[in-house]
Design an enzyme around this catalytic site. Structure first.
Site, PDB file in Angstrom:
ATOM      1  N   LYS A 152       2.499  11.471   6.756  1.00 30.51           N
ATOM      2  CA  LYS A 152       1.662  11.256   7.935  1.00 30.51           C
ATOM      3  C   LYS A 152       2.176  11.994   9.163  1.00 30.51           C
ATOM      4  O   LYS A 152       1.881  13.167   9.353  1.00 30.51           O
ATOM      5  CB  LYS A 152       1.473   9.766   8.193  1.00 30.51           C
ATOM      6  CG  LYS A 152       0.700   9.073   7.073  1.00 30.51           C
ATOM      7  CD  LYS A 152       0.186   7.726   7.470  1.00 30.51           C
ATOM      8  CE  LYS A 152      -0.521   7.024   6.318  1.00 30.51           C
ATOM      9  NZ  LYS A 152      -1.759   7.686   5.875  1.00 30.51           N
ATOM     10  N   ASP A 210       9.393   2.972   1.698  1.00 30.32           N
ATOM     11  CA  ASP A 210       8.202   3.752   2.003  1.00 30.32           C
ATOM     12  C   ASP A 210       8.006   3.726   3.518  1.00 30.32           C
ATOM     13  O   ASP A 210       7.480   2.774   4.085  1.00 30.32           O
ATOM     14  CB  ASP A 210       6.990   3.164   1.283  1.00 30.32           C
ATOM     15  CG  ASP A 210       5.715   3.970   1.533  1.00 30.32           C
ATOM     16  OD1 ASP A 210       5.680   4.745   2.502  1.00 30.32           O
ATOM     17  OD2 ASP A 210       4.761   3.812   0.754  1.00 30.32           O
ATOM     18  N   PHE A 259       0.863  -1.181   0.000  1.00 25.89           N
ATOM     19  CA  PHE A 259       0.000   0.000   0.000  1.00 25.89           C
ATOM     20  C   PHE A 259       0.899   1.229   0.000  1.00 25.89           C
ATOM     21  O   PHE A 259       1.592   1.510   0.976  1.00 25.89           O
ATOM     22  CB  PHE A 259      -0.936   0.050   1.204  1.00 25.89           C
ATOM     23  CG  PHE A 259      -1.849   1.244   1.141  1.00 25.89           C
ATOM     24  CD1 PHE A 259      -2.996   1.199   0.370  1.00 25.89           C
ATOM     25  CD2 PHE A 259      -1.540   2.410   1.808  1.00 25.89           C
ATOM     26  CE1 PHE A 259      -3.836   2.319   0.281  1.00 25.89           C
ATOM     27  CE2 PHE A 259      -2.365   3.527   1.719  1.00 25.89           C
ATOM     28  CZ  PHE A 259      -3.511   3.478   0.950  1.00 25.89           C
TER      29      PHE A 259
END
Length: 408
Positions: A263, A234, A149
């Site tokens: 984030k 990531d 993801f």
């Protein structure tokens, strides 16, 4: 003339003006502080999701609020057509924080969202492949893992193996090779003369906090070195303290060439992301080749700089290690009692599998909601726990007690 009446109108319910791309739990939040939130009816909940790690420092952290307030009084946006007085300090601070975890002397390319950071890394890797490695034009390939993801843009879902995220959105962007996660030999077999990068999550968050075998990341690093291929990590969910280290790759002493961050970099206040990595790679993005109106804006830099200052102390990472050990010990007890099928994770991050014969992950999250705990399901009977790194041990225990009650 025929009048169409919606189901909402028939039932008397208010018709939402929102597009239906989310199915949230039935709670409407109105206030938050630290690890606690309240809904419009005044009920209190422990937040054990923390915005998918966007709230690593809890809701409304005083230092982050102060940085945002001070900046709101000065300047919030200039665009990258001009400089501003926090852009270089933010880049310097983030580069210093990331330097021990990266190959070479890092540069920082600020963006807004995690998906934008991944898109930026893909573009940089391709251009490096053409300009530096000498890959034939339009032939660059990137190796990725199943269960990944990395966001939901058209290019990113082109290499997703999640049918819900992918189906109906083609035609897809070519140039990606998907291999099994955790299998270094499969990575090696997928690399050829067209390969410019391997893009992986150190730990797969959306898949259910899947931790790879201990030798996986060191082996992939060695494979990339042998083939002159960039290793891109990531760290959007896993980075910035969540795993008990500043970046998850440090769990295996592996230095990627590029990292994508997001984030928690925005402190739960504004969207902030960045690609941080080797200067010789990011320098291929010259003026006009890539950009963002809001990327690196003054407000984002003020908050991001305050986030980096919190992490520079090492305190959030230490709390994640200490409380993480306690979290996983208690989850092991629940597993031993037969209440959950299995759990896994590292630091203050856990994936929990429930016996699907008992309930789905959604049903467990609804039970937790009734007990005053917020969590999120993923993939059938799996839920994720990712509380703020600032959570008190007593509150963590309270949430885990309520998890046990919800499973009975």
């Amino acid at each position: 003339m025929t009048t169409t009446v919606s189901r909402d109108q028939e039932s008397g319910a208010r018709r939402s003006s929102l597009a239906p791309n989310y199915a949230p739990l039935p709670v409407t939040l109105t206030w938050a502080s630290g690890a606690w939130v309240r809904d419009v009816e005044g009920r209190a909940y422990l937040d054990m999701l923390a915005g998918y790690s966007a709230l690593n420092f809890g809701h409304r952290h005083p230092a982050l609020l102060e940085a945002a307030r001070a900046q709101l009084e000065r300047i919030t946006l200039s665009s990258r057509a001009f400089g501003h007085d926090l852009l270089e300090p933010f880049a310097d601070a983030l580069a210093t924080l990331a330097a021990p975890a990266l190959r070479g002397t890092p540069l920082v390319l600020p963006m807004n969202t995690g998906a934008e950071a991944v898109e930026t890394a893909v573009k940089a890797a391709r251009k490096w492949g053409y300009d530096v490695k000498g890959v034939a034009p339009e032939q660059a390939t990137i190796v990725v893992a199943d269960g990944n993801f990395h966001g939901r843009t058209t290019t990113i879902v082109s290499f997703s193996t999640d049918h819900e995220a992918r189906d109906g959105f083609g035609p897809f962007t070519p140039g990606f090779r998907v291999v099994p996660y955790g299998d270094a030999d499969a990575v090696r077999a997928a690399i050829d003369e067209t390969t410019v990068a391997v893009l992986l999550e150190p730990i797969q968050g959306e898949q259910g906090v899947v931790v790879p075998p201990a030798g996986y990341w060191p082996a992939v690093r060695a494979i990339c070195d042998e083939a002159d291929v960039l290793l891109v990590a990531d760290e959007i969910q896993s980075g910035l303290g969540r795993t008990g280290t500043t970046f998850a790759c440090q769990l295996w002493d592996v230095q990627p060439d590029l990292m994508t961050l997001g984030k928690a970099l925005g402190g739960g206040i504004v969207p902030v992301s960045a690609v941080v990595g080797r200067s010789d790679v990011l320098e291929v993005l010259t003026p006009g080749t890539h950009g963002s109106t809001f990327g690196g804006n003054p407000l984002a830099c003020a908050v991001g700089l305050a986030v980096v200052e919190l992490l520079a102390t090492g305190d959030p990472q230490a709390r994640a290690r200490t409380l993480g050990e306690h979290l996983h010990s208690r989850l092991a007890t629940l597993t031993g009692a037969g209440l959950i099928a299995r759990s896994r994770g590292v630091g203050l991050w856990a994936g929990i599998d429930v016996d699907p014969a008992l309930m789905t992950g959604r049903e467990l999250c609804e039970r937790l909601l009734a007990h005053g705990v917020l969590a999120k399901d993923t993939h059938g009977s799996t839920i994720r726990l990712a509380p703020p790194l600032t959570i008190d041990r007593q509150d963590l225990d309270l949430a885990l007690d309520r998890l046990g009650q919800s499973l009975c």
